[in-house]
Design a protein around this motif. Structure first.
Motif, PDB file in Angstrom:
ATOM      1  N   VAL A  27       0.709  -1.030   0.147  1.00 21.58           N
ATOM      2  CA  VAL A  27       0.031   0.172  -0.108  1.00 21.58           C
ATOM      3  C   VAL A  27       0.905   1.248   0.054  1.00 21.58           C
ATOM      4  CG1 VAL A  27      -1.793   1.200   1.143  1.00 21.58           C
ATOM      5  CG2 VAL A  27      -1.761  -1.334   1.548  1.00 21.58           C
ATOM      6  N   VAL A  28       0.706   2.289  -0.797  1.00 24.68           N
ATOM      7  CA  VAL A  28       1.454   3.265  -0.928  1.00 24.68           C
ATOM      8  C   VAL A  28       0.396   4.806  -0.868  1.00 24.68           C
ATOM      9  CG1 VAL A  28       3.105   4.706  -2.461  1.00 24.68           C
ATOM     10  CG2 VAL A  28       3.094   2.302  -2.510  1.00 24.68           C
ATOM     11  N   LEU A  29       0.865   5.517  -0.241  1.00 20.45           N
ATOM     12  CA  LEU A  29       0.014   6.677  -0.035  1.00 20.45           C
ATOM     13  C   LEU A  29       0.970   7.836  -0.194  1.00 20.45           C
ATOM     14  CD1 LEU A  29      -2.355   8.447   0.831  1.00 20.45           C
ATOM     15  CD2 LEU A  29      -1.790   8.632   3.076  1.00 20.45           C
ATOM     16  N   HIS A  30       0.622   8.617  -1.526  1.00 14.22           N
ATOM     17  CA  HIS A  30       1.619   9.603  -1.945  1.00 14.22           C
ATOM     18  C   HIS A  30       0.617  10.763  -2.184  1.00 14.22           C
ATOM     19  CE1 HIS A  30       4.130  11.990  -5.183  1.00 14.22           C
ATOM     20  NE2 HIS A  30       4.473  12.144  -3.799  1.00 14.22           N
ATOM     21  N   ASN A  31       0.813  11.932  -1.107  1.00 19.41           N
ATOM     22  CA  ASN A  31       0.022  12.882  -0.667  1.00 19.41           C
ATOM     23  C   ASN A  31      -1.524  12.364  -0.782  1.00 19.41           C
ATOM     24  OD1 ASN A  31       1.881  14.813  -0.833  1.00 19.41           O
ATOM     25  ND2 ASN A  31       1.940  15.007  -3.033  1.00 19.41           N
ATOM     26  N   LEU A  32      -2.426  12.555  -1.720  1.00 20.44           N
ATOM     27  CA  LEU A  32      -3.749  12.122  -1.508  1.00 20.44           C
ATOM     28  C   LEU A  32      -4.183  10.895  -2.681  1.00 20.44           C
ATOM     29  CD1 LEU A  32      -5.699  15.350  -1.354  1.00 20.44           C
ATOM     30  CD2 LEU A  32      -5.355  13.866   0.635  1.00 20.44           C
ATOM     31  N   GLU A  33      -3.072  10.281  -3.226  1.00 18.47           N
ATOM     32  CA  GLU A  33      -3.300   9.273  -4.080  1.00 18.47           C
ATOM     33  C   GLU A  33      -2.859   8.049  -3.266  1.00 18.47           C
ATOM     34  OE1 GLU A  33      -2.523   8.892  -8.401  1.00 18.47           O
ATOM     35  OE2 GLU A  33      -0.779   8.004  -7.662  1.00 18.47           O
ATOM     36  N   LEU A  34      -3.885   6.993  -3.112  1.00 16.35           N
ATOM     37  CA  LEU A  34      -3.593   5.589  -2.467  1.00 16.35           C
ATOM     38  C   LEU A  34      -3.592   4.611  -3.792  1.00 16.35           C
ATOM     39  CD1 LEU A  34      -3.453   4.059   0.305  1.00 16.35           C
ATOM     40  CD2 LEU A  34      -5.865   3.632  -0.249  1.00 16.35           C
ATOM     41  N   THR A  35      -2.449   3.888  -3.500  1.00 20.36           N
ATOM     42  CA  THR A  35      -2.136   2.997  -4.628  1.00 20.36           C
ATOM     43  C   THR A  35      -1.907   1.495  -3.907  1.00 20.36           C
ATOM     44  OG1 THR A  35      -0.973   4.479  -6.097  1.00 20.36           O
ATOM     45  CG2 THR A  35      -0.635   2.291  -6.554  1.00 20.36           C
ATOM     46  N   THR A  36      -2.773   0.530  -4.525  1.00 18.55           N
ATOM     47  CA  THR A  36      -2.376  -0.829  -3.835  1.00 18.55           C
ATOM     48  C   THR A  36      -1.886  -1.756  -5.026  1.00 18.55           C
ATOM     49  OG1 THR A  36      -4.251  -0.274  -2.444  1.00 18.55           O
ATOM     50  CG2 THR A  36      -3.328  -2.731  -2.496  1.00 18.55           C
ATOM     51  N   PRO A  37      -0.603  -1.949  -5.363  1.00 18.58           N
ATOM     52  CA  PRO A  37      -0.022  -2.717  -6.247  1.00 18.58           C
ATOM     53  C   PRO A  37      -0.449  -4.207  -5.566  1.00 18.58           C
ATOM     54  CG  PRO A  37       1.826  -1.305  -5.359  1.00 18.58           C
ATOM     55  CD  PRO A  37       0.391  -1.052  -4.600  1.00 18.58           C
ATOM     56  N   HIS A  38      -0.466  -5.019  -6.618  1.00 25.01           N
ATOM     57  CA  HIS A  38      -0.978  -6.644  -6.265  1.00 25.01           C
ATOM     58  C   HIS A  38       0.143  -7.391  -6.791  1.00 25.01           C
ATOM     59  CE1 HIS A  38      -4.830  -5.374  -4.880  1.00 25.01           C
ATOM     60  NE2 HIS A  38      -4.941  -4.706  -6.026  1.00 25.01           N
ATOM     61  N   THR A  39       0.207  -8.736  -6.123  1.00 28.55           N
ATOM     62  CA  THR A  39       1.376  -9.538  -6.578  1.00 28.55           C
ATOM     63  C   THR A  39       0.989 -10.106  -8.067  1.00 28.55           C
ATOM     64  OG1 THR A  39      -0.043 -11.436  -5.702  1.00 28.55           O
ATOM     65  CG2 THR A  39       1.645 -10.486  -4.322  1.00 28.55           C
ATOM     66  N   ASP A  40       0.038  -9.905  -8.684  1.00 27.01           N
ATOM     67  CA  ASP A  40      -0.134 -10.048 -10.029  1.00 27.01           C
ATOM     68  C   ASP A  40       0.243  -9.038 -10.839  1.00 27.01           C
ATOM     69  OD1 ASP A  40      -2.361  -8.373  -9.971  1.00 27.01           O
ATOM     70  OD2 ASP A  40      -3.848  -9.746 -10.336  1.00 27.01           O
ATOM     71  N   LEU A  41       0.901  -7.972 -10.449  1.00 31.23           N
ATOM     72  CA  LEU A  41       1.483  -6.995 -11.137  1.00 31.23           C
ATOM     73  C   LEU A  41       0.325  -5.691 -11.677  1.00 31.23           C
ATOM     74  CD1 LEU A  41       4.390  -8.404 -13.096  1.00 31.23           C
ATOM     75  CD2 LEU A  41       4.393  -7.773 -10.875  1.00 31.23           C
ATOM     76  N   THR A  42      -0.985  -6.032 -11.069  1.00 31.70           N
ATOM     77  CA  THR A  42      -1.882  -4.881 -11.407  1.00 31.70           C
ATOM     78  C   THR A  42      -2.082  -4.224 -10.115  1.00 31.70           C
ATOM     79  OG1 THR A  42      -3.628  -6.416 -10.287  1.00 31.70           O
ATOM     80  CG2 THR A  42      -3.347  -6.715 -12.649  1.00 31.70           C
ATOM     81  N   SER A  43      -2.572  -3.145 -10.341  1.00 26.69           N
ATOM     82  CA  SER A  43      -2.624  -1.988  -8.890  1.00 26.69           C
ATOM     83  C   SER A  43      -3.885  -1.327  -9.142  1.00 26.69           C
ATOM     84  CB  SER A  43      -1.315  -1.088  -9.104  1.00 26.69           C
ATOM     85  OG  SER A  43      -1.683  -0.428 -10.183  1.00 26.69           O
ATOM     86  N   GLN A  44      -4.431  -0.903  -7.919  1.00 26.42           N
ATOM     87  CA  GLN A  44      -5.441   0.002  -7.711  1.00 26.42           C
ATOM     88  C   GLN A  44      -4.964   1.242  -7.145  1.00 26.42           C
ATOM     89  OE1 GLN A  44      -7.643  -2.771  -5.221  1.00 26.42           O
ATOM     90  NE2 GLN A  44      -9.231  -2.913  -6.647  1.00 26.42           N
ATOM     91  N   LYS A  45      -5.771   2.369  -8.037  1.00 24.16           N
ATOM     92  CA  LYS A  45      -5.449   3.455  -7.243  1.00 24.16           C
ATOM     93  C   LYS A  45      -6.852   4.464  -7.141  1.00 24.16           C
ATOM     94  CE  LYS A  45      -1.277   4.658  -9.793  1.00 24.16           C
ATOM     95  NZ  LYS A  45      -0.560   5.563 -10.612  1.00 24.16           N
TER      96      LYS A  45
END
Length: 139
Positions: free
Chosen positions: A88-106
């Motif tokens: 899980v990565v929070l950069h300012n107001l953008e939350l990104t969740t990279p997954h092990t299948d190399l996809t991610s949600q923002k």
């Protein structure tokens, strides 16, 4: 991970590798670059130079990265947490969740969500004054 050119590891389903870059002069070694595997290929995370390091170098570097106006870390919020199978990565107001299948949600986070999000996702608990200051800063 050993500091060796070509070393690759998978830890908690995340792939990382070290690769030696060419030096500034033909035939000279350049930095070792730590890379992580993402959906679009290998992504550079950090470079380890070949020049000697001394304690004063680390002190100056730490001071610069935390205080100088031109530092990419000054005036920005960057929080990351890695667990088996999830980052899980929070950069300012953008939350990104990279997954092990190399996809991610923002998704974009509302300023009022920040204190609870920091506590629940990252284990960072703010007192009332700091929580209010953070919300005000991003409002």
């Amino acid at each position: 991970m050993r500091r060796t050119d070509g070393e690759s590891v998978r830890r908690d389903a995340w792939g990382h590798t070290l690769a030696r870059e060419p030096g500034p002069t033909p035939g000279t070694p350049g930095p070792l670059v730590l890379r992580c595997l993402r959906q679009d290929g290998w992504y550079d995370l950090y470079a380890i130079g070949t020049e000697p390091r001394f304690p004063v170098d680390l002190t100056v570097t730490s001071h610069f990265t935390s205080t100088h106006l031109l530092s990419p870390f000054h005036g920005r919020m960057l929080v990351q947490r890695s667990t088996p199978g999830r980052r899980v990565v929070l950069h300012n107001l953008e939350l990104t969740t990279p997954h092990t299948d190399l996809t991610s949600q923002k998704r974009r986070v509302r300023p009022g969500e920040l204190p609870l999000l920091l506590a629940s996702e990252f284990g960072v608990h703010l007192d009332a004054a700091d929580a209010a200051a953070l919300v005000a800063r991003y409002a």
